[in-house]
Design a protein around this motif. Structure first.
Motif, PDB file in Angstrom:
ATOM      1  N   ASP A 457      44.617  51.838 103.234  1.00  0.00           N
ATOM      2  CA  ASP A 457      44.271  50.520 102.697  1.00  0.00           C
ATOM      3  C   ASP A 457      44.874  49.463 103.630  1.00  0.00           C
ATOM      4  OD1 ASP A 457      43.490  48.535 100.854  1.00  0.00           O
ATOM      5  OD2 ASP A 457      45.408  48.637  99.817  1.00  0.00           O
ATOM      6  N   ASP A 458      44.056  48.936 104.548  1.00  0.00           N
ATOM      7  CA  ASP A 458      44.600  48.181 105.674  1.00  0.00           C
ATOM      8  C   ASP A 458      43.761  46.940 105.979  1.00  0.00           C
ATOM      9  OD1 ASP A 458      45.638  47.291 108.062  1.00  0.00           O
ATOM     10  OD2 ASP A 458      45.779  49.267 108.979  1.00  0.00           O
ATOM     11  N   GLY A 459      44.305  45.769 105.621  1.00  0.00           N
ATOM     12  CA  GLY A 459      43.599  44.518 105.887  1.00  0.00           C
ATOM     13  C   GLY A 459      43.454  44.233 107.368  1.00  0.00           C
ATOM     14  N   ALA A 460      44.449  44.621 108.162  1.00  0.00           N
ATOM     15  CA  ALA A 460      44.370  44.386 109.607  1.00  0.00           C
ATOM     16  C   ALA A 460      43.280  45.249 110.232  1.00  0.00           C
ATOM     17  CB  ALA A 460      45.722  44.680 110.257  1.00  0.00           C
ATOM     18  N   TYR A 461      43.159  46.490 109.764  1.00  0.00           N
ATOM     19  CA  TYR A 461      42.134  47.367 110.341  1.00  0.00           C
ATOM     20  C   TYR A 461      40.731  46.905 109.951  1.00  0.00           C
ATOM     21  CZ  TYR A 461      40.064  51.559 112.309  1.00  0.00           C
ATOM     22  OH  TYR A 461      39.332  52.425 113.089  1.00  0.00           O
ATOM     23  N   LEU A 462      40.572  46.331 108.752  1.00  0.00           N
ATOM     24  CA  LEU A 462      39.266  45.771 108.385  1.00  0.00           C
ATOM     25  C   LEU A 462      38.871  44.670 109.368  1.00  0.00           C
ATOM     26  CD1 LEU A 462      39.248  45.434 104.473  1.00  0.00           C
ATOM     27  CD2 LEU A 462      38.398  47.311 105.902  1.00  0.00           C
ATOM     28  N   MET A 463      39.840  43.836 109.735  1.00  0.00           N
ATOM     29  CA  MET A 463      39.539  42.776 110.696  1.00  0.00           C
ATOM     30  C   MET A 463      39.275  43.351 112.085  1.00  0.00           C
ATOM     31  SD  MET A 463      39.401  40.013 108.953  1.00  0.00           S
ATOM     32  CE  MET A 463      38.674  41.060 107.670  1.00  0.00           C
ATOM     33  N   VAL A 464      39.924  44.467 112.417  1.00  0.00           N
ATOM     34  CA  VAL A 464      39.650  45.140 113.691  1.00  0.00           C
ATOM     35  C   VAL A 464      38.195  45.607 113.739  1.00  0.00           C
ATOM     36  CG1 VAL A 464      40.086  47.311 114.931  1.00  0.00           C
ATOM     37  CG2 VAL A 464      41.982  45.796 114.356  1.00  0.00           C
ATOM     38  N   LYS A 465      37.657  46.035 112.611  1.00  0.00           N
ATOM     39  CA  LYS A 465      36.241  46.439 112.583  1.00  0.00           C
ATOM     40  C   LYS A 465      35.331  45.263 112.931  1.00  0.00           C
ATOM     41  CE  LYS A 465      34.609  49.905 111.547  1.00  0.00           C
ATOM     42  NZ  LYS A 465      34.236  51.077 112.379  1.00  0.00           N
ATOM     43  N   LEU A 466      35.698  44.067 112.483  1.00  0.00           N
ATOM     44  CA  LEU A 466      34.920  42.875 112.839  1.00  0.00           C
ATOM     45  C   LEU A 466      35.082  42.574 114.334  1.00  0.00           C
ATOM     46  CD1 LEU A 466      35.532  40.396 109.862  1.00  0.00           C
ATOM     47  CD2 LEU A 466      34.112  42.452 109.966  1.00  0.00           C
TER      48      LEU A 466
END
Length: 608
Positions: A457-466
């Protein structure tokens, strides 16, 4: 082992209680310096409290000190250590409580001795799970920017020590990094850890704090948390009943800069997506809003090494008083702050995190938000390009328009499940184990996890996908700027009206007749369900895992029982205010006979 834990904990508890009698109190002219937005504040600090949190308020803190705001001592400053109800500290799969005194009506429930007992109990639980007989286990500990972080860090370290575990302190860290430390294999950073603890209370006010626990299998679930709290209560209770014995056990406490490991992994992921370019984001202007939480690292440690311009980024410095806005991507003022930063700086993209960086949201160059349903739609589009036909698991309050977008436009499957990020992640894992492919589990709150990232559960990794999408599109000559992202959600139908009302249950109302509020809430839901069956304008959702979800009047509503509180949240989405009111009237007619239910929010909607 449990007997040894209790014996050693006796010594720690005894020392704590004795030392409290001799602590030097320093009362100075700080009432004008320390901010007190919510009343009187009496705040106990350790000498090792992070200087970045308090340097603006006091230039020198040399000893253990008690600061007083407004000079008067609040009635909440001295918690009764004999009246702690450990099970009340459970908040689903987390532990949360009040760690800082001074707010009226919020007595401290997470003092140092309680935190020590909880940590000792986690150590006990971990040893049982790992069946560790011949080797010492090690646990990593990190914290967000909260003002009670250092005090609890020391208490948790002591608690783990009396359990015979080695402690690795990461200092300021993110929740995803703590889980990641149980997966990293690098002995130079004392990894992998056998377990990890994150000290955080997410976006809650400054006086709160809590714990999240991890092993390499992921975050602990509700059953495990209850088990740990029961163990902690037992450890804590026996302190006063047994003779104090001296502990000779030595605790190994080491400090490691693990965030450098975690951030380098994020950087490598973006470079890989762009064909191993060193600076795939060169020329992109991206602003970050960390809300004075733990996410400030993202600008300097992730974006800048990738070549991005980060000028205009704001609130990157950790400050546990959260002076600028609540670090919460769902908060209106927080989203307004990042939108303004993007527009004022003419940036290509804006990124915002919650306090401990397990949630996030974004803003395109025009100020359009990517959060809630829109963020889910964007990530679904990216994931379904990579894994055609896969199932997207979401929480229960996602819109009908999102379902249409995922299934009709993107060719995926939308599996709407329950609220709670752990529920959503566990459901995606279950589907995969049953042969139904799922690569994304995400909540409207901004919690999201991907299969490729160990369901972390990783907010930083979600932004990395963008960022991956931006970098890959530029490398392929398919365009640049955030329009690449905006185009991916074209065709998403969005409601004109979206509301969440909270109908509170009065636990002391005679109508409950001494029953648990959950039983009363379920009775309300059943009565609403029965009333729907006779209304030809309404249709119940054919598949639903939580509450009562109904479509009608061009929109839908969901009435469900809160995971933790005596509340029935009511979500309504419609294409007009009149249609929203019609849906509200349906619910109002069904629940009006339940006198213990506060329907004032519903009445305000109807009469408006």
């Amino acid at each position: 082992m449990e007997g040894k834990v209790l014996q050693n904990f006796n010594v720690v508890q005894s020392c704590y209680l004795q030392n409290k009698q001799f602590k030097t109190r320093f009362q100075s002219q700080t009432s004008a310096l320390l901010p007190c937005p919510r009343g009187k504040l009496s705040l106990h600090l350790s000498s090792s409290m992070r200087s970045h949190t308090f340097s603006k308020y006091h230039s020198a803190i040399s000893k253990q000190t008690t600061f007083y705001c407004n000079a008067a001592t609040s009635s909440a400053t001295a918690p009764s250590l004999d009246k702690i109800d450990f099970l009340k500290l459970q908040n689903g799969s987390d532990i949360r409580g009040v760690a800082v005194p001074g707010v009226e009506g919020e007595p401290v429930s997470l003092p140092e001795p309680v935190s020590e007992a909880i940590a000792a109990a986690f150590g006990q639980w971990l040893q049982h799970k790992k069946k560790a007989e011949s080797r010492r286990l090690r646990v990593s500990i990190g914290h967000d920017s909260r003002i009670s972080a250092q005090t609890l860090l020391e208490a948790v370290s002591r608690g783990l020590g009396v359990s015979g575990l080695d402690v690795v302190q990461f200092g300021l860290a993110s929740t995803p990094a703590m889980f990641n430390s149980t997966l990293t294999e690098d002995e130079s950073f004392l990894c992998p850890a056998d377990g990890a603890i994150m000290i955080t209370a997410s976006h809650l006010p400054y006086n709160r704090n809590g714990f999240k626990f991890f092993t390499s299998d992921g975050g602990l679930g509700k059953v495990d948390i209850k088990n740990i709290l029961e163990r902690a209560a037992d450890i804590y209770k026996k302190v006063s009943d047994e003779n104090l014995k001296k502990s000779q056990k030595e605790t190994s406490i080491k400090k490691v800069d693990y965030m450098s490991v975690y951030t380098s992994g994020l950087v490598k992921a973006v470079r890989r997506a762009a064909g191993d370019l060193e600076k795939p984001l060169e020329g992109f202007h991206i602003v970050v809003d960390a809300g004075n939480g733990a996410g400030g690292f993202f600008a300097a440690k992730v974006l800048e090494p990738l070549g991005a311009i980060t000028s205009g980024s704001q609130f990157l410095e950790p400050d546990g008083m959260f002076p600028n806005h609540i670090p919460n991507p769902e908060d209106k003022s927080a989203m307004e702050a990042i939108i303004k930063a993007v527009l004022d700086n003419k940036a290509d993209l804006g990124i915002i995190f919650d306090t401990d960086v397990d949630r996030s949201a974004a803003v395109d160059s025009t100020g359009r938000e990517f959060n809630r349903n829109r963020l889910i739609a964007l990530l679904s589009a990216i994931v379904l390009e990579e894994h055609p036909g896969t199932t997207i698991v979401t929480d229960s309050v996602t819109s009908d328009g999102l379902t249409t977008f995922i299934e009709k436009k993107l060719g995926g499957k939308h599996h709407r499940f329950k609220r709670g990020y752990k529920n959503v992640i566990d459901e995606a894992i279950r589907l995969n184990s049953n042969g139904e492919e799922s690569h994304l589990a995400i909540e409207t709150s901004g919690h999201g996890a991907l299969k490729e990232n160990h369901w972390l559960d990783d907010g930083a990794y979600l932004m990395v996908k963008l960022l991956n999408k931006l970098a890959a599109a530029r490398a392929a000559g398919q365009g640049s700027g955030s329009k690449v992202l905006t185009d991916l959600v074209e065709g998403l139908e969005e409601p004109r009206v979206a509301l969440e009302l909270r109908l509170k249950i009065d636990k002391n109302h005679p109508d409950l007749e001494g029953r648990d509020f959950r039983e009363y809430g379920e009775k309300v839901l059943q009565h609403l369900s029965n009333s729907i069956e006779t209304n030809p304008n309404l249709k119940r959702a054919p598949v639903n895992y939580e509450g009562i979800r109904v479509s009608g009047f061009g929109g839908w509503f969901l009435l469900r029982l809160s995971l933790h509180d005596p509340v029935l949240p009511l979500n309504i989405e419609a294409q007009s205010e009149d249609d929203a009111v019609k849906l509200g009237l349906v619910v109002d007619a069904a629940v009006k006979e339940f006198n213990a239910l506060d329907t004032s929010a519903l009445s305000n909607l109807i009469h408006s």
